[in-house]
Design a protein around this motif. Structure first.
Motif, PDB file in Angstrom:
ATOM      1  N   THR B   3       0.878  -1.256  -0.065  1.00  0.00           N
ATOM      2  CA  THR B   3      -0.062   0.099   0.081  1.00  0.00           C
ATOM      3  C   THR B   3       0.916   1.226  -0.114  1.00  0.00           C
ATOM      4  O   THR B   3       1.986   1.127   0.231  1.00  0.00           O
ATOM      5  CB  THR B   3      -1.012  -0.122   1.207  1.00  0.00           C
ATOM      6  N   THR B   4       0.347   2.296  -0.174  1.00  0.00           N
ATOM      7  CA  THR B   4       1.139   3.597  -0.408  1.00  0.00           C
ATOM      8  C   THR B   4       1.152   4.264   0.929  1.00  0.00           C
ATOM      9  O   THR B   4       0.186   5.117   1.212  1.00  0.00           O
ATOM     10  CB  THR B   4       0.440   4.480  -1.498  1.00  0.00           C
ATOM     11  N   SER B   5       2.121   3.949   1.602  1.00  0.00           N
ATOM     12  CA  SER B   5       2.356   4.650   3.263  1.00  0.00           C
ATOM     13  C   SER B   5       3.358   5.782   2.712  1.00  0.00           C
ATOM     14  O   SER B   5       3.691   5.842   1.581  1.00  0.00           O
ATOM     15  CB  SER B   5       2.801   3.537   4.141  1.00  0.00           C
ATOM     16  N   LEU B   9       5.864   6.087  -0.232  1.00  0.00           N
ATOM     17  CA  LEU B   9       5.916   7.055  -1.050  1.00  0.00           C
ATOM     18  C   LEU B   9       7.395   7.119  -1.660  1.00  0.00           C
ATOM     19  O   LEU B   9       7.607   7.344  -2.910  1.00  0.00           O
ATOM     20  CB  LEU B   9       5.365   8.186  -0.634  1.00  0.00           C
ATOM     21  N   PRO B  49      -4.205   7.771  -2.750  1.00  0.00           N
ATOM     22  CA  PRO B  49      -3.303   6.434  -2.366  1.00  0.00           C
ATOM     23  C   PRO B  49      -4.077   5.303  -2.772  1.00  0.00           C
ATOM     24  O   PRO B  49      -5.117   5.224  -2.863  1.00  0.00           O
ATOM     25  CB  PRO B  49      -3.450   6.595  -0.536  1.00  0.00           C
ATOM     26  N   ARG B  50      -3.291   4.335  -3.222  1.00  0.00           N
ATOM     27  CA  ARG B  50      -3.838   3.149  -3.651  1.00  0.00           C
ATOM     28  C   ARG B  50      -3.110   1.929  -3.191  1.00  0.00           C
ATOM     29  O   ARG B  50      -1.799   1.785  -2.993  1.00  0.00           O
ATOM     30  CB  ARG B  50      -3.983   3.362  -5.275  1.00  0.00           C
TER      31      ARG B  50
END
Lengths: 236, 176
Positions: B3-5, B9, B49-50
């Protein structure tokens, strides 16, 4: 042209292809980005993310519960961008576009929605929608089209990230490049709910046939509740 | 599945920034514009965020967004004006060593000592430029490009064929 035929054509002049690919790669890699540029961009990116309340820490699962970044907060990136060597253009454009979209949405709700629909929308945002008698899902109605749109009123779906649309009938559409907006007055019959995809992930959208105007015969796609309609064409 | 933490990033950025920047540079022909477009691309990730299914999906998503950002830039008023001016003005610009009908972006590229190969790619129509970059630089198969740009595979193959012919012509007899 089949893949085999294409590959065969390539084999006819493989030397050209290999030489071109090598020169193209070398030329591109010589152009950059250099380390300083990479670090500057990263710094701007992280600053923008931090100024948006560390929105990047919101997982998709949590997004339903939290406010993911808002359009107006996008202006903070302009401040971050001041450290850059060039004036920032795109951040300002994005902020203005988002503000305009928000203003249009507010005008739609306040000026054009009927009293019943307005009250239904208010109820929906307060989590009371299930208790109310809802109007049918029509243009501009409040039923969620995508989980992203439902997650937050301000978490708009980016249509350009989901350019391929698959109708329930199996027909495929593709979003016209450059995001051409379509007026509702030109719409014909609804083609139903479809899936818009980037090839791997999908969001729900509404599709309409366009009956009038210069785009008659093409399709209009709405990615989020109350959002704009974008021109799409049948693929193939 | 990542996940996009906030930590991710930076990782995603470092992993893909060069690919994204170079795609943007191929499209736009300017390091400054490529930088803007690259930042705009990664900002989409901040805004939305995805979850990605893997590195390939991550890369495909970023390249798709980057290509869309670049198309929007090319259609912006500034870029339209730069290309259109020579056609609108029948007389050559007084301070230009090039005549009317010459793309100023091309002149700038030449003055900047830009690679002949890059200039040849940039002179391609936009629809060809995109597939050339994805095929020759990213090394993507035609079916993968088709999925990425939302076009039928046969269209991608035809575009690549057309691009090769034009590149051969523009690069002369030196065979790339």
């Amino acid at each position: 042209m089949t893949d085999e035929r294409f590959e065969a054509d390539l084999m006819d002049d493989e030397a050209f292809d290999q030489a071109f690919a090598a020169r193209f790669a070398a030329a591109l890699e010589a152009e950059g980005p250099d380390e300083a540029t990479q670090e500057r961009m990263l710094s701007n990116l992280l600053a923008a993310a931090a100024q948006r309340g560390d929105a990047t820490a919101v997982s998709p699962e949590d997004a339903d519960e939290k406010n993911v970044p808002t359009s107006t907060e996008g202006q903070t990136m302009v401040e971050g961008g001041r450290r850059r060597r060039r004036p920032v253009r795109w951040q300002a454009v994005a902020a203005v576009a988002a503000s305009l979209a928000l203003a249009v949405l507010v005008l739609r709700v306040t000026l054009f929605a009927g009293p019943d629909q307005r009250s239904a929308e208010c109820a929906s945002t307060q989590g009371q929608a299930a208790e109310e008698s809802q109007p049918a899902v029509t243009l501009g109605a409040t039923a969620p089209l995508s989980s992203e749109a439902a997650a937050s009123d301000e978490a708009a779906v980016d249509p350009t990230a989901y350019p391929q649309i698959v109708l329930a009938s199996g027909e495929k559409l593709v979003l016209v490049e450059g995001l051409v907006e379509v007026g509702e007055s030109d719409l014909g019959a609804p083609a139903g709910t479809a899936e818009a995809t980037d090839g791997t992930q999908a969001v729900q959208c509404e599709v309409y046939e366009i009956a009038l105007g210069e785009h008659a015969g093409a399709y209009a796609v709405r990615y989020e509740v109350g959002g704009p309609l974008y021109l799409a064409e049948l693929l193939g | 599945m990542a996940t996009t933490s906030s930590v991710d990033l930076e990782g995603v950025y470092r992993q893909h920034v060069k690919s994204v920047w170079r795609l943007c540079y191929s499209y736009l022909g300017s390091a400054a514009d490529a930088e803007d477009a690259t930042q705009a691309t990664f900002m989409r990730l901040v805004d939305h965020p995805r979850t990605f299914e893997g590195e390939d999906h991550e890369r495909a998503w970023l390249l798709t967004v980057a290509a869309n950002v670049c198309r929007d830039v090319l259609k912006s008023a500034r870029h339209t004006r730069v290309v259109a001016m020579p056609e609108e003005g029948p007389e050559p610009a007084a301070d230009s060593h090039e005549g009317a009908g010459v793309d100023p972006a091309e002149v700038v590229a030449r003055d900047n000592g830009e690679s002949e190969v890059l200039r040849a790619v940039r002179e391609l129509p936009e629809r060809l430029r995109e597939v050339v970059h994805l095929h020759y630089y990213e090394g993507m198969k035609t079916d993968d490009i088709a999925r990425l740009i939302g076009a039928p595979p046969s269209t991608v193959r035809n575009r690549l064929r057309d691009a090769r012919e034009l590149l051969r012509e523009s690069l002369g007899g030196e065979r790339a």
